[in-house]
Design a protein around this motif. Structure first.
Motif, PDB file in Angstrom:
ATOM      1  N   VAL A  86       0.851  -1.211   0.000  1.00 59.01           N
ATOM      2  CA  VAL A  86       0.000   0.000   0.000  1.00 59.01           C
ATOM      3  C   VAL A  86       0.877   1.248   0.000  1.00 59.01           C
ATOM      4  O   VAL A  86       0.626   2.214  -0.736  1.00 59.01           O
ATOM      5  CB  VAL A  86      -0.936  -0.004   1.238  1.00 59.01           C
ATOM      6  N   THR A 125     -10.401  10.361   6.002  1.00 55.05           N
ATOM      7  CA  THR A 125     -11.105  10.446   4.721  1.00 55.05           C
ATOM      8  C   THR A 125     -10.407   9.550   3.701  1.00 55.05           C
ATOM      9  O   THR A 125      -9.215   9.693   3.452  1.00 55.05           O
ATOM     10  CB  THR A 125     -11.118  11.914   4.217  1.00 55.05           C
ATOM     11  N   PHE A 126     -11.146   8.605   3.185  1.00 60.12           N
ATOM     12  CA  PHE A 126     -10.686   7.696   2.119  1.00 60.12           C
ATOM     13  C   PHE A 126      -9.505   6.821   2.548  1.00 60.12           C
ATOM     14  O   PHE A 126      -8.681   6.447   1.724  1.00 60.12           O
ATOM     15  CB  PHE A 126     -10.342   8.497   0.839  1.00 60.12           C
ATOM     16  N   GLY A 127      -9.448   6.512   3.828  1.00 59.89           N
ATOM     17  CA  GLY A 127      -8.339   5.711   4.341  1.00 59.89           C
ATOM     18  C   GLY A 127      -8.759   4.308   4.771  1.00 59.89           C
ATOM     19  O   GLY A 127      -7.943   3.544   5.282  1.00 59.89           O
ATOM     20  N   VAL A 160      -1.419  10.883  10.639  1.00 61.03           N
ATOM     21  CA  VAL A 160      -0.661   9.627  10.530  1.00 61.03           C
ATOM     22  C   VAL A 160      -0.812   9.103   9.101  1.00 61.03           C
ATOM     23  O   VAL A 160      -1.938   8.989   8.605  1.00 61.03           O
ATOM     24  CB  VAL A 160      -1.189   8.555  11.517  1.00 61.03           C
ATOM     25  N   GLU A 177      -5.579  16.740   3.159  1.00 59.62           N
ATOM     26  CA  GLU A 177      -6.680  17.372   2.434  1.00 59.62           C
ATOM     27  C   GLU A 177      -7.806  17.847   3.357  1.00 59.62           C
ATOM     28  O   GLU A 177      -8.530  18.785   3.045  1.00 59.62           O
ATOM     29  CB  GLU A 177      -7.269  16.379   1.415  1.00 59.62           C
ATOM     30  N   PHE A 230      -7.584  -1.416   3.739  1.00 54.60           N
ATOM     31  CA  PHE A 230      -7.445  -2.425   4.806  1.00 54.60           C
ATOM     32  C   PHE A 230      -8.408  -3.578   4.547  1.00 54.60           C
ATOM     33  O   PHE A 230      -9.516  -3.373   4.046  1.00 54.60           O
ATOM     34  CB  PHE A 230      -7.789  -1.817   6.166  1.00 54.60           C
ATOM     35  N   ASP A 254       4.026   6.516   9.543  1.00 52.18           N
ATOM     36  CA  ASP A 254       4.038   5.172  10.130  1.00 52.18           C
ATOM     37  C   ASP A 254       2.815   4.396   9.647  1.00 52.18           C
ATOM     38  O   ASP A 254       1.828   4.993   9.214  1.00 52.18           O
ATOM     39  CB  ASP A 254       3.986   5.302  11.665  1.00 52.18           C
ATOM     40  N   ASP A 255       2.902   3.084   9.780  1.00 53.03           N
ATOM     41  CA  ASP A 255       1.728   2.235   9.588  1.00 53.03           C
ATOM     42  C   ASP A 255       0.838   2.465  10.803  1.00 53.03           C
ATOM     43  O   ASP A 255       1.253   2.203  11.935  1.00 53.03           O
ATOM     44  CB  ASP A 255       2.199   0.776   9.521  1.00 53.03           C
ATOM     45  N   VAL A 256      -0.366   2.949  10.580  1.00 53.96           N
ATOM     46  CA  VAL A 256      -1.224   3.316  11.712  1.00 53.96           C
ATOM     47  C   VAL A 256      -1.453   2.121  12.647  1.00 53.96           C
ATOM     48  O   VAL A 256      -1.538   2.292  13.869  1.00 53.96           O
ATOM     49  CB  VAL A 256      -2.569   3.920  11.220  1.00 53.96           C
ATOM     50  N   LYS A 258     -10.424   1.876   2.786  1.00 54.24           N
ATOM     51  CA  LYS A 258     -10.539   0.824   1.759  1.00 54.24           C
ATOM     52  C   LYS A 258      -9.266   0.012   1.547  1.00 54.24           C
ATOM     53  O   LYS A 258      -9.342  -1.090   1.017  1.00 54.24           O
ATOM     54  CB  LYS A 258     -10.987   1.432   0.436  1.00 54.24           C
TER      55      LYS A 258
HETATM   56  C1  LIG Z   1      -6.808   7.458  -0.635  1.00 55.02           C
HETATM   57  S1  LIG Z   1      -5.560   8.175   0.378  1.00 55.02           S
HETATM   58  C2  LIG Z   1      -6.485   9.320   1.343  1.00 55.02           C
HETATM   59  C3  LIG Z   1      -5.692  10.550   1.686  1.00 55.02           C
HETATM   60  C4  LIG Z   1      -6.476  11.684   2.331  1.00 55.02           C
HETATM   61  N1  LIG Z   1      -6.946  11.345   3.653  1.00 55.02           N
HETATM   62  C5  LIG Z   1      -7.604  12.205   1.470  1.00 55.02           C
HETATM   63  O1  LIG Z   1      -8.590  12.702   2.003  1.00 55.02           O
HETATM   64  O2  LIG Z   1      -7.473  12.200   0.253  1.00 55.02           O
HETATM   65  C6  LIG Z   1      -5.248   6.875   1.544  1.00 55.02           C
HETATM   66  C7  LIG Z   1      -4.058   7.158   2.413  1.00 55.02           C
HETATM   67  O3  LIG Z   1      -3.959   6.127   3.408  1.00 55.02           O
HETATM   68  C8  LIG Z   1      -2.590   5.900   3.646  1.00 55.02           C
HETATM   69  N2  LIG Z   1      -2.440   4.583   4.275  1.00 55.02           N
HETATM   70  C9  LIG Z   1      -2.777   3.385   3.751  1.00 55.02           C
HETATM   71  N3  LIG Z   1      -2.485   2.394   4.607  1.00 55.02           N
HETATM   72  C10 LIG Z   1      -1.970   2.982   5.719  1.00 55.02           C
HETATM   73  C11 LIG Z   1      -1.492   2.475   6.952  1.00 55.02           C
HETATM   74  N4  LIG Z   1      -1.458   1.169   7.234  1.00 55.02           N
HETATM   75  N5  LIG Z   1      -1.053   3.372   7.871  1.00 55.02           N
HETATM   76  C12 LIG Z   1      -1.065   4.700   7.607  1.00 55.02           C
HETATM   77  N6  LIG Z   1      -1.503   5.233   6.448  1.00 55.02           N
HETATM   78  C13 LIG Z   1      -1.950   4.377   5.506  1.00 55.02           C
HETATM   79  C14 LIG Z   1      -1.959   6.003   2.259  1.00 55.02           C
HETATM   80  O4  LIG Z   1      -0.571   6.223   2.300  1.00 55.02           O
HETATM   81  C15 LIG Z   1      -2.731   7.176   1.658  1.00 55.02           C
HETATM   82  O5  LIG Z   1      -2.081   8.408   1.854  1.00 55.02           O
END
Ligand SMILES: C[S@@+](CC[C@H](N)C(=O)[O-])C[C@H]1O[C@@H](n2cnc3c(N)ncnc32)[C@H](O)[C@@H]1O
Length: 239
Positions: A10, A126-128, A81, A63, A132, A108-110, A130
């Protein structure tokens, strides 16, 4: 075959996307992503404390920050994060325009981040969701529940599969055919934005994640936005 839910995988997707992410998400969603970020902030229940502090999980390039700072002028701090160095870099460039002293960024990996217990008045994302799988969603729900203070509030939104909607075939055509074509023709990328379509359809919607938050003891409202093209879960940790 690669495990598309492996955090390293990812991270690679978003590191490669980061340069064009903001423009791509705005244009290819016809502005809906920005509208849904505002919706996510609008649906965050009122924090119980003045000068709230909280987390923006999977923050990307930040964003959502302008919307948060607009709704809560007294907000004390946002800790963002995100796993992606590329997104982090772009976020740093934006920090200066959005009051850097109130925003910290953890790269970091959340799910490995050990956010301190009861450290947040709010959690947004937001948008974070999917990117997972179900097991990771369960860990994320636990992390949110434990990092919120009693009375703390949360709101999370993501693009979803609008099952049952008359125009769903058109939406899926846009996601699975038009967006990959745009990427191939104009972005000369490694089909990373195309992966976002795959993650979105695999995700379904946020209702199962809402149930996981409920199982962690949180009060949860589930909402469908624009015929279910995005779904949102928002609520509160009982005081
Ligand atoms: C679709 S983007 C969304 C970004 C922003 N929040 C927005 O509103 O557009 C998804 C974000 O989740 C982050 N991400 C994905 N897996 C993650 C994880 N395990 N830990 C932290 N961040 C993660 C990605 O690096 C990416 O920046």
């Amino acid at each position: 075959m690669a495990d598309i839910y492996d955090p390293a995988f990812v991270k690679g997707v978003f590191d490669r996307c980061s340069g064009k992410y903001i423009a791509f998400s705005l244009i290819c969603s016809f502005g809906f992503t920005e509208r849904w970020r505002k919706q996510c902030v609008a649906d965050l229940p009122e924090p119980t404390t003045p000068n709230p502090v909280g987390y923006d999980l999977m923050a990307g390039t930040g964003e959502i920050w302008p919307h948060l700072l607009q709704r809560f002028p007294d907000l004390a701090s946002i800790t963002a994060v995100d796993i992606s160095s590329g997104m982090h870099q772009r976020a740093l460039e934006r920090l200066h325009r959005h009051r850097a002293h109130r925003i910290a960024f953890i790269e970091d990996d959340v799910l490995a981040s050990n956010l301190p217990a009861q450290s947040a008045d709010f959690v947004v994302s937001t948008f974070g969701l999917k990117t997972f799988n179900a097991e990771q969603h369960a860990k994320l729900a636990e992390l949110i529940a434990q990092s919120l203070r009693p009375g703390g509030v949360f709101s999370l939104i993501d693009a979803s599969d609008p099952k049952g909607w008359l125009l769903r075939p058109l939406y899926l055509f846009h996601l699975k055919v038009v967006l990959p074509l745009v990427e191939r023709l104009f972005l000369a990328g490694a089909q990373d934005f195309t992966m976002i379509g795959t993650y979105s359809t695999n995700f379904g919607d946020a209702s199962a994640f809402g149930d996981m938050l409920r199982a962690e003891g949180l009060e949860v409202e589930f909402k469908r936005c624009f015929f279910g093209c995005a779904t949102l879960v928002a609520g509160r940790k009982p005081a």
